[in-house]
Design a protein around this motif. Structure first.
Motif, PDB file in Angstrom:
ATOM      1  N   ALA A 234      36.905 -26.868 -11.954  1.00  0.00           N
ATOM      2  CA  ALA A 234      38.151 -26.132 -12.158  1.00  0.00           C
ATOM      3  C   ALA A 234      39.375 -26.963 -11.794  1.00  0.00           C
ATOM      4  CB  ALA A 234      38.140 -24.843 -11.339  1.00  0.00           C
ATOM      5  N   GLY A 235      39.198 -27.916 -10.889  1.00  0.00           N
ATOM      6  CA  GLY A 235      40.302 -28.808 -10.564  1.00  0.00           C
ATOM      7  C   GLY A 235      41.184 -28.431  -9.394  1.00  0.00           C
ATOM      8  N   PRO A 236      41.129 -27.192  -8.826  1.00  0.00           N
ATOM      9  CA  PRO A 236      41.993 -26.882  -7.682  1.00  0.00           C
ATOM     10  C   PRO A 236      41.624 -27.729  -6.480  1.00  0.00           C
ATOM     11  CG  PRO A 236      41.093 -24.879  -8.665  1.00  0.00           C
ATOM     12  CD  PRO A 236      40.344 -26.028  -9.244  1.00  0.00           C
ATOM     13  N   GLY A 237      42.514 -27.767  -5.511  1.00  0.00           N
ATOM     14  CA  GLY A 237      42.253 -28.530  -4.306  1.00  0.00           C
ATOM     15  C   GLY A 237      41.143 -27.914  -3.472  1.00  0.00           C
ATOM     16  N   SER A 242      37.724 -22.039  -0.221  1.00  0.00           N
ATOM     17  CA  SER A 242      37.779 -20.855   0.641  1.00  0.00           C
ATOM     18  C   SER A 242      38.123 -19.604  -0.161  1.00  0.00           C
ATOM     19  CB  SER A 242      38.818 -21.066   1.754  1.00  0.00           C
ATOM     20  OG  SER A 242      38.471 -22.162   2.559  1.00  0.00           O
ATOM     21  N   VAL A 243      39.019 -19.751  -1.131  1.00  0.00           N
ATOM     22  CA  VAL A 243      39.376 -18.604  -1.977  1.00  0.00           C
ATOM     23  C   VAL A 243      38.156 -18.128  -2.758  1.00  0.00           C
ATOM     24  CG1 VAL A 243      40.815 -17.823  -3.901  1.00  0.00           C
ATOM     25  CG2 VAL A 243      41.765 -19.352  -2.157  1.00  0.00           C
ATOM     26  N   ALA A 244      37.412 -19.067  -3.319  1.00  0.00           N
ATOM     27  CA  ALA A 244      36.213 -18.706  -4.067  1.00  0.00           C
ATOM     28  C   ALA A 244      35.200 -17.998  -3.168  1.00  0.00           C
ATOM     29  CB  ALA A 244      35.581 -19.950  -4.693  1.00  0.00           C
ATOM     30  N   LEU A 245      35.047 -18.489  -1.941  1.00  0.00           N
ATOM     31  CA  LEU A 245      34.103 -17.860  -1.022  1.00  0.00           C
ATOM     32  C   LEU A 245      34.554 -16.460  -0.618  1.00  0.00           C
ATOM     33  CD1 LEU A 245      33.268 -20.931   1.234  1.00  0.00           C
ATOM     34  CD2 LEU A 245      31.759 -19.834  -0.434  1.00  0.00           C
ATOM     35  N   PRO A 283      25.311 -18.036 -16.691  1.00  0.00           N
ATOM     36  CA  PRO A 283      25.691 -18.974 -17.757  1.00  0.00           C
ATOM     37  C   PRO A 283      27.171 -18.886 -18.128  1.00  0.00           C
ATOM     38  CG  PRO A 283      23.665 -17.827 -18.322  1.00  0.00           C
ATOM     39  CD  PRO A 283      24.227 -17.142 -17.116  1.00  0.00           C
ATOM     40  N   ALA A 284      27.729 -17.666 -18.103  1.00  0.00           N
ATOM     41  CA  ALA A 284      29.156 -17.512 -18.407  1.00  0.00           C
ATOM     42  C   ALA A 284      30.001 -18.280 -17.404  1.00  0.00           C
ATOM     43  CB  ALA A 284      29.535 -16.029 -18.402  1.00  0.00           C
ATOM     44  N   LEU A 285      29.606 -18.258 -16.142  1.00  0.00           N
ATOM     45  CA  LEU A 285      30.337 -18.992 -15.115  1.00  0.00           C
ATOM     46  C   LEU A 285      30.264 -20.498 -15.365  1.00  0.00           C
ATOM     47  CD1 LEU A 285      31.960 -18.830 -12.503  1.00  0.00           C
ATOM     48  CD2 LEU A 285      29.812 -18.690 -11.227  1.00  0.00           C
ATOM     49  N   ALA A 286      29.092 -20.963 -15.815  1.00  0.00           N
ATOM     50  CA  ALA A 286      28.948 -22.387 -16.119  1.00  0.00           C
ATOM     51  C   ALA A 286      29.844 -22.797 -17.294  1.00  0.00           C
ATOM     52  CB  ALA A 286      27.490 -22.709 -16.431  1.00  0.00           C
ATOM     53  N   VAL A 287      29.909 -21.959 -18.316  1.00  0.00           N
ATOM     54  CA  VAL A 287      30.691 -22.273 -19.507  1.00  0.00           C
ATOM     55  C   VAL A 287      32.193 -22.233 -19.216  1.00  0.00           C
ATOM     56  CG1 VAL A 287      31.300 -21.450 -21.820  1.00  0.00           C
ATOM     57  CG2 VAL A 287      28.902 -21.513 -21.107  1.00  0.00           C
ATOM     58  N   LEU A 288      32.611 -21.302 -18.362  1.00  0.00           N
ATOM     59  CA  LEU A 288      34.039 -21.075 -18.111  1.00  0.00           C
ATOM     60  C   LEU A 288      34.521 -21.676 -16.794  1.00  0.00           C
ATOM     61  CD1 LEU A 288      34.161 -17.336 -19.270  1.00  0.00           C
ATOM     62  CD2 LEU A 288      34.927 -19.350 -20.553  1.00  0.00           C
ATOM     63  N   ALA A 289      33.713 -22.529 -16.181  1.00  0.00           N
ATOM     64  CA  ALA A 289      34.054 -23.046 -14.853  1.00  0.00           C
ATOM     65  C   ALA A 289      35.315 -23.883 -14.836  1.00  0.00           C
ATOM     66  CB  ALA A 289      32.880 -23.872 -14.300  1.00  0.00           C
ATOM     67  N   ASP A 290      35.708 -24.449 -15.981  1.00  0.00           N
ATOM     68  CA  ASP A 290      36.915 -25.275 -15.992  1.00  0.00           C
ATOM     69  C   ASP A 290      38.186 -24.457 -16.166  1.00  0.00           C
ATOM     70  OD1 ASP A 290      36.348 -24.516 -18.563  1.00  0.00           O
ATOM     71  OD2 ASP A 290      36.757 -26.473 -19.473  1.00  0.00           O
ATOM     72  N   GLU A 291      38.049 -23.143 -16.246  1.00  0.00           N
ATOM     73  CA  GLU A 291      39.200 -22.242 -16.316  1.00  0.00           C
ATOM     74  C   GLU A 291      39.317 -21.511 -14.986  1.00  0.00           C
ATOM     75  OE1 GLU A 291      41.333 -22.072 -18.698  1.00  0.00           O
ATOM     76  OE2 GLU A 291      40.282 -23.349 -20.138  1.00  0.00           O
ATOM     77  N   ALA A 293      41.083 -19.107 -13.658  1.00  0.00           N
ATOM     78  CA  ALA A 293      41.149 -17.643 -13.646  1.00  0.00           C
ATOM     79  C   ALA A 293      39.780 -17.044 -13.935  1.00  0.00           C
ATOM     80  CB  ALA A 293      42.182 -17.151 -14.667  1.00  0.00           C
ATOM     81  N   ALA A 294      39.102 -17.586 -14.951  1.00  0.00           N
ATOM     82  CA  ALA A 294      37.769 -17.087 -15.287  1.00  0.00           C
ATOM     83  C   ALA A 294      36.775 -17.387 -14.164  1.00  0.00           C
ATOM     84  CB  ALA A 294      37.299 -17.713 -16.598  1.00  0.00           C
ATOM     85  N   LEU A 295      36.875 -18.583 -13.601  1.00  0.00           N
ATOM     86  CA  LEU A 295      35.971 -18.974 -12.519  1.00  0.00           C
ATOM     87  C   LEU A 295      36.058 -18.007 -11.343  1.00  0.00           C
ATOM     88  CD1 LEU A 295      34.125 -21.078 -11.026  1.00  0.00           C
ATOM     89  CD2 LEU A 295      36.245 -22.148 -10.248  1.00  0.00           C
ATOM     90  N   PHE A 296      37.264 -17.756 -10.867  1.00  0.00           N
ATOM     91  CA  PHE A 296      37.420 -16.916  -9.687  1.00  0.00           C
ATOM     92  C   PHE A 296      37.053 -15.458  -9.990  1.00  0.00           C
ATOM     93  CE2 PHE A 296      40.549 -20.345  -8.437  1.00  0.00           C
ATOM     94  CZ  PHE A 296      39.701 -20.897  -7.483  1.00  0.00           C
ATOM     95  N   SER A 297      37.339 -14.991 -11.197  1.00  0.00           N
ATOM     96  CA  SER A 297      36.963 -13.623 -11.564  1.00  0.00           C
ATOM     97  C   SER A 297      35.442 -13.467 -11.589  1.00  0.00           C
ATOM     98  CB  SER A 297      37.538 -13.259 -12.942  1.00  0.00           C
ATOM     99  OG  SER A 297      38.949 -13.282 -12.928  1.00  0.00           O
ATOM    100  N   LEU A 298      34.769 -14.437 -12.194  1.00  0.00           N
ATOM    101  CA  LEU A 298      33.313 -14.359 -12.300  1.00  0.00           C
ATOM    102  C   LEU A 298      32.633 -14.556 -10.949  1.00  0.00           C
ATOM    103  CD1 LEU A 298      32.736 -16.195 -15.686  1.00  0.00           C
ATOM    104  CD2 LEU A 298      32.136 -13.828 -15.145  1.00  0.00           C
ATOM    105  N   VAL A 299      33.230 -15.345 -10.079  1.00  0.00           N
ATOM    106  CA  VAL A 299      32.665 -15.497  -8.733  1.00  0.00           C
ATOM    107  C   VAL A 299      32.617 -14.140  -8.029  1.00  0.00           C
ATOM    108  CG1 VAL A 299      33.194 -16.382  -6.423  1.00  0.00           C
ATOM    109  CG2 VAL A 299      33.157 -17.940  -8.372  1.00  0.00           C
TER     110      VAL A 299
END
Length: 392
Positions: A234-237, A242-245, A283-291, A293-299
């Protein structure tokens, strides 16, 4: 729900923080101890292996002992293991401290799960389990991200010291909240240990333990390597780990709370709805991991679905093991941690494939698929009443 149940959940919070915190610390541990991230991930499997061995062993040894001193001893050993881990510069020693901590955690959880079920009426085991596991889910919301922030600012060793410190109020809570004597289920009224172990030959019990292990393998496989997914894809720092967790933890709290209200009377819908959605989500998380917003929503969503499905299955373990009143908690703990041991190993193996850091997400989807292929033809069997020992 009684006060002792919430005090047990406080101790589970401290232990849950430790169990999950490596998801945000692996890169720093690997760098500090000069090992690869994949090798550092074995710390999660080592912890799970200690849980698998420790749960039935501790439950068998402590089945006729008063619960307060047993629970207190486990908490203090757990704290000591983290203190040693915080000062070591040797990876094998750190691995050993994780195994010792896991043995203590397993013993505590095995006794606590049985104690929790005994603190409520027989038809409210799912609710009691939800309260106890809320200590774990709150750990993923508060303790684990807090540990990740602490590790980022002060180093991963500070997080180990913080977990050791968390054990002190938990120990005080046990002293104040758990009866010093034996519980109401007198030893003379309990089945013999051999009879309780014989419950493991019941096909329905084995089935729900297997399903719980598969789902938890998927959960831990991806959670263990969530940090590189966030930072590399996703590229964030690094602080965004911590936000994802936090989001995963918040989702898990929602999932276990909802499942706790439904799994006593309506486990079928929980499994039938959460299972397919969880299968789609990895699989959706794997496909959308570089986005991002999608990454954090799916997490968040995957945290909710993973814990809803996993807790519903583990509640079924407690029901199916009703003939093993002192060992049922250890069977549930072992099922959870077989998955927690296997999942990170499978996930680590995918890191060297073309999928790279997204490999664990694809592996989690495959594990859930296997679980559903087993579960759905037997859904009415899994969700029916007490086991008779025969797959009807």
């Amino acid at each position: 729900m009684t006060l002792p149940l919430y005090l047990l959940a406080l101790a589970v919070f401290a232990m849950g923080t430790s169990e999950f915190m490596l998801a945000g610390l692996l890169p720093d541990i690997a760098s500090d101890l000069d090992v690869t991230v994949g090798t550092a991930g074995v710390l999660t499997s080592g912890f799970a292996i200690g849980m698998i061995v420790g749960a039935p062993l501790a439950a068998a040894l402590a089945r006729n002992w008063p619960r307060r001193p047993v629970l207190l001893a486990f908490v203090l050993v757990f704290a000591a293991a983290h203190a040693v881990g915080a000062v070591t510069t040797n990876f094998p020693i750190l691995f050993a401290t994780r195994v010792v901590a896991a043995l203590a955690n397993a013993g505590f959880l095995a006794v606590a799960l049985t104690a929790a079920a005994g603190l409520v009426s027989p038809d409210r085991k799912g609710r009691a389990l939800a309260v106890l596991l809320s200590g774990t889910t709150v750990a993923t919301i508060v303790g684990v991200p807090g540990g990740a922030v602490l590790g980022t600012t002060l180093g991963w060793r500070a997080t180990f010291w913080a977990v050791a410190a968390l054990c002190l109020p938990a120990a005080l809570g046990i002293l104040k909240g758990i009866s010093a004597g034996r519980d109401g289920n007198e030893a003379a009224d309990r089945p013999a240990l051999r009879a309780e172990l014989a419950q493991l030959a019941l096909p329905r019990l084995v089935l729900v333990m297997l399903l719980g292990a598969l789902v938890n393998a998927a959960t831990f496989g991806s959670l263990t390597f969530l940090a590189p997914v966030v930072t590399d894809s996703a590229g964030p720092g690094e602080i965004w780990v911590s936000v994802a967790l936090v989001l995963f933890g918040a989702g898990s709290f929602v999932g276990v709370t909802v499942a706790g209200r439904l799994s006593d009377r309506s486990p079928g819908p929980v499994i039938a709805v959460a299972g397919p959605l969880l299968l789609i989500g990895w699989p959706a998380l794997a496909v959308l991991a570089d986005e991002p917003a999608a990454l954090f929503s799916l997490v968040f969503v995957q945290g909710a679905l993973s814990f809803a499905l996993g807790s519903a299955l583990i509640t079924r373990v407690l029901y199916e093991a009703a003939g093993a009143p002192t060992m049922a908690g250890s069977y549930a703990t072992a099922a959870l941690n077989v998955g927690a041991a296997v999942g990170p190993v499978i996930a680590a193996a995918t890191l060297s494939t073309g999928a790279g850091v997204l490999g664990p997400l694809w592996a989690s989807g495959l594990l859930v698929a296997v679980a559903l292929l087993i579960a759905f033809p037997l859904l009415t069997v899994i969700t029916s009443g007490r086991s008779t020992g025969v797959l009807r």
